[in-house]
Design an enzyme around this catalytic site. Structure first.
Site, short mmCIF file in Angstrom:
data_model
loop_
_atom_site.label_atom_id
_atom_site.label_comp_id
_atom_site.label_asym_id
_atom_site.label_seq_id
_atom_site.Cartn_x
_atom_site.Cartn_y
_atom_site.Cartn_z
N LYS A 185 0.69 -1.37 0.02
CA LYS A 185 -0.16 -0.11 -0.04
C LYS A 185 0.87 1.02 0.01
O LYS A 185 1.58 1.24 1.08
CB LYS A 185 -0.85 -0.12 1.15
CG LYS A 185 -1.98 1.24 1.17
CD LYS A 185 -2.56 1.51 2.23
CE LYS A 185 -1.78 2.56 3.32
NZ LYS A 185 -1.77 3.62 2.81
N GLU A 259 10.67 0.71 9.92
CA GLU A 259 11.55 1.85 9.71
C GLU A 259 10.95 3.08 9.90
O GLU A 259 10.01 3.57 9.11
CB GLU A 259 12.11 1.60 8.29
CG GLU A 259 13.39 2.30 8.25
CD GLU A 259 13.26 3.72 7.51
OE1 GLU A 259 13.35 4.64 8.63
OE2 GLU A 259 13.21 3.94 6.52
N CYS A 293 13.62 10.69 6.83
CA CYS A 293 13.78 10.22 8.21
C CYS A 293 15.23 10.13 8.71
O CYS A 293 15.64 10.25 9.91
CB CYS A 293 13.39 8.61 8.27
SG CYS A 293 13.80 7.59 7.11
N GLU A 390 10.90 15.10 15.69
CA GLU A 390 11.00 14.98 14.29
C GLU A 390 10.28 16.01 13.71
O GLU A 390 8.96 15.94 13.77
CB GLU A 390 10.99 13.80 13.92
CG GLU A 390 11.16 13.43 12.14
CD GLU A 390 11.05 12.18 11.75
OE1 GLU A 390 10.10 11.45 12.13
OE2 GLU A 390 12.05 11.42 10.78
P1 ADP Z 1 3.64 10.06 8.07
O1 ADP Z 1 3.45 10.95 9.37
O2 ADP Z 1 5.01 10.09 7.28
O3 ADP Z 1 2.68 10.28 6.98
P2 ADP Z 1 2.53 7.50 8.67
O4 ADP Z 1 2.97 6.64 9.51
O5 ADP Z 1 1.10 8.06 9.06
O6 ADP Z 1 3.49 8.57 8.26
O7 ADP Z 1 2.01 6.98 7.37
C1 ADP Z 1 3.06 5.99 6.59
C2 ADP Z 1 2.38 4.83 6.08
O8 ADP Z 1 1.38 4.29 7.08
C3 ADP Z 1 0.77 5.59 5.17
O9 ADP Z 1 1.02 4.68 3.88
C4 ADP Z 1 -0.19 5.62 5.93
O10 ADP Z 1 -1.36 5.29 5.18
C5 ADP Z 1 -0.01 4.30 6.63
N1 ADP Z 1 -0.90 4.08 8.00
C6 ADP Z 1 -1.25 5.11 8.72
N2 ADP Z 1 -1.91 4.88 9.93
C7 ADP Z 1 -1.87 3.40 9.72
C8 ADP Z 1 -2.18 2.33 10.66
N3 ADP Z 1 -2.72 2.66 11.74
N4 ADP Z 1 -2.00 0.96 10.27
C9 ADP Z 1 -1.36 0.87 9.21
N5 ADP Z 1 -0.94 1.77 8.35
C10 ADP Z 1 -1.00 3.08 8.45
#
Ligand code: ADP
Length: 483
Positions: A185, A259, A293, A390
């Site tokens: 995804k 990561e 990151c 961060e």
């Molecule tokens: P950022 O803060 O860098 O946007 P996120 O951790 O929110 O990072 O997002 C990184 C990825 O994780 C995206 O593909 C997002 O859709 C997905 N994501 C966000 N929340 C969840 C969750 N609860 N479980 C799994 N994947 C998630």
């Protein structure tokens, strides 16, 4: 004496016409594009133009993708010889190179990063990851990972928006080389290059279901993480979501690699080559708008050279060209989303409120889109939030130190441990410092250098496991420790 040369740059726009963006996309499941239900827009963060409508995968879509991946795993991919798998990976790598310009333009439109970076860094490195792992596919027995290493099965892979295609390559290439199939995804704000990659899989005639791509937001990510048909979760993203994932997989038999965030110290000792160091500082924090990151977001300067470094750094920052990401002369592009811009603005305001001194070069920012000028904060102490959290934007926090020991203590005083930088002309000092630093990747007299052969990953809250190199390969094989 300093001499200043000023160049005038005429606009050098890359052509947008070389990509065709469909008005609407579905998911890529079992080798075919299938229509989605609900859709949401993906926009160009430099202009706020809607680029396309992206499908939001729900339970039925994720189920279908996992089913297709399982079928491909049991019937085809796990049975195929490494040599045959390798051929597909080489083929994908070559097609990515052939279509590099398309990928670069699409990445820049969807992400906001300068075309120079997507063209020269993201896309070539993504192809390099496929080439590198293609080479391992038929040599797993000789990788020092056991005599007959076995794949894990179906991998669920969730990636962020900062290096969309590159993060896909980091995840998909080792998984496939090791004999796994995947459900990936992409991030909700940058799905377009993953969808073009799906076309590449078709073009390479990759057996149906080996790679499945579902688009969506965190709710789709959570469906993947919690799906019982998945054997391994590989995630890159925020520490906050990483913790949710760690909790979700803890009671299951799923393998996991995470990561996560970072707050890297970039340490400048008094014997550092100053001009090169200034370039490294700029690259460390302003590359990719600081959406990195492992960015060198905490600059630690030895007091005796602090003034000189800051003076030269400010001069250098005056020359950074911020603006249209599609212009080949642009150094710093758009912030990826309105939400991310709000986070950066908020944390920078905390820097002001806590008494740090803010400085940015004079630069005019476009009126549409999401922009933040390259910024440094001086007078930062370890207690300040901008030294601890961060920011994930083009904002550098500057601290000083007097002795090497103090530099190490400050550098390690963080919940993270992804990367660090050392600037010194003395080899013994560099080696000493690198042994003291609690960080997964340490650069000496350079920064933000990536290579598929080199494992990448963090200590502490920066994550679990490694990606890249033999270590990264191990994370897709049964019973092999990847630390
Ligand atoms: P950022 O803060 O860098 O946007 P996120 O951790 O929110 O990072 O997002 C990184 C990825 O994780 C995206 O593909 C997002 O859709 C997905 N994501 C966000 N929340 C969840 C969750 N609860 N479980 C799994 N994947 C998630």
């Amino acid at each position: 004496m300093e001499t200043t040369m000023t160049f005038e740059y005429a606009p050098a726009p890359e052509s947008r016409a070389i990509v065709t963006i469909k008005p609407k996309y579905g998911h890529f499941i079992g080798g075919k594009f299938v229509a989605g239900g609900k859709h949401f827009p993906t926009i160009n963060p430099a202009t706020e133009e809607v680029l396309s409508q992206i499908a939001l995968a729900g339970k039925a879509d994720v189920d279908a993708a996992v089913k297709a991946a399982r079928k491909a795993y049991t019937s085809t991919w796990s049975k195929m010889s490494g040599k045959e798998r390798g051929k597909y990976l080489y083929r994908i790598a070559r097609i990515m190179q052939e279509r590099a310009r398309e990928f670069a333009v699409l990445e820049t439109l969807d992400n906001g990063k300068p075309i120079r970076e997507s063209r020269d860094t993201d896309i070539p490195l993504a192809a390099a990851h496929f080439f590198y792992h293609a080479g391992w596919a038929d040599k797993l027995e000789y990788a020092g990972l056991g005599t007959s290493p076995k794949p894990l099965g179906v991998a669920g892979q969730i990636i962020p928006w900062n290096f969309p295609l590159l993060m896909l390559a980091w995840k998909v290439a080792p998984a496939l080389a090791a004999g796994n199939t995947v459900v990936l995804k992409p991030a909700e704000s940058t799905p377009l290059t993953a969808l073009l990659f799906a076309e590449v899989c078709q073009q390479a005639e990759l057996p149906a279901g080996v790679v499945n791509i579902v688009t969506g937001d965190g709710s789709t990510g959570a469906l993947i993480v919690n799906h019982p048909g998945i054997d391994k979760i590989a995630f890159t993203g925020s520490t906050e979501v990483g913790k949710i994932i760690a909790r979700a997989v803890a009671p299951t038999s799923k393998s996991v690699t995470l990561e996560l965030g970072g707050k890297a110290a970039n340490i400048v000792f008094d014997d550092a080559p100053i001009d090169e160091t200034v370039e490294g500082i700029v690259n460390g924090i302003f590359f990719n708008q600081g959406h990195v990151c492992c960015a060198g977001s905490r600059l630690l300067l030895q007091e005796s050279v602090a003034e000189e470094v800051l003076h030269k750094l400010k001069n250098r920052m005056e020359k950074i060209r911020v603006g249209d990401p599609m212009d080949k002369n642009t150094d710093v592009g758009a912030i990826n989303s309105k939400e991310q811009l709000a986070k950066i603005i908020e944390l920078a305001a905390v820097g002001d409120a806590e008494g740090a001194e803010r400085w940015s070069p004079a630069c005019s920012l476009p009126s549409k889109g999401f922009w933040f000028a390259p910024t440094i904060f001086t007078g930062v102490t370890q207690a300040h939030r901008i030294a601890r959290e961060e920011i994930f934007g083009p904002v550098l926090s500057v601290l000083t130190f007097r002795t090497p020991q103090e530099a190490i203590e400050k550098a390690n005083n963080t919940p993270f441990g992804l990367s660090a930088g050392i600037w010194s002309e003395k080899g013994s000092r560099t080696l000493w410092a690198s042994q003291q630093l609690r960080a997964g990747v340490i650069w000496a007299n350079t920064f933000n250098k990536f290579d598929p052969t080199s494992p990448f990953g963090g200590y502490k809250e920066s994550g679990w496991g490694r990606e890249g190199g033999r270590h990264g390969l191990a994370a897709y094989l049964k019973g092999v420790s990847h630390e």
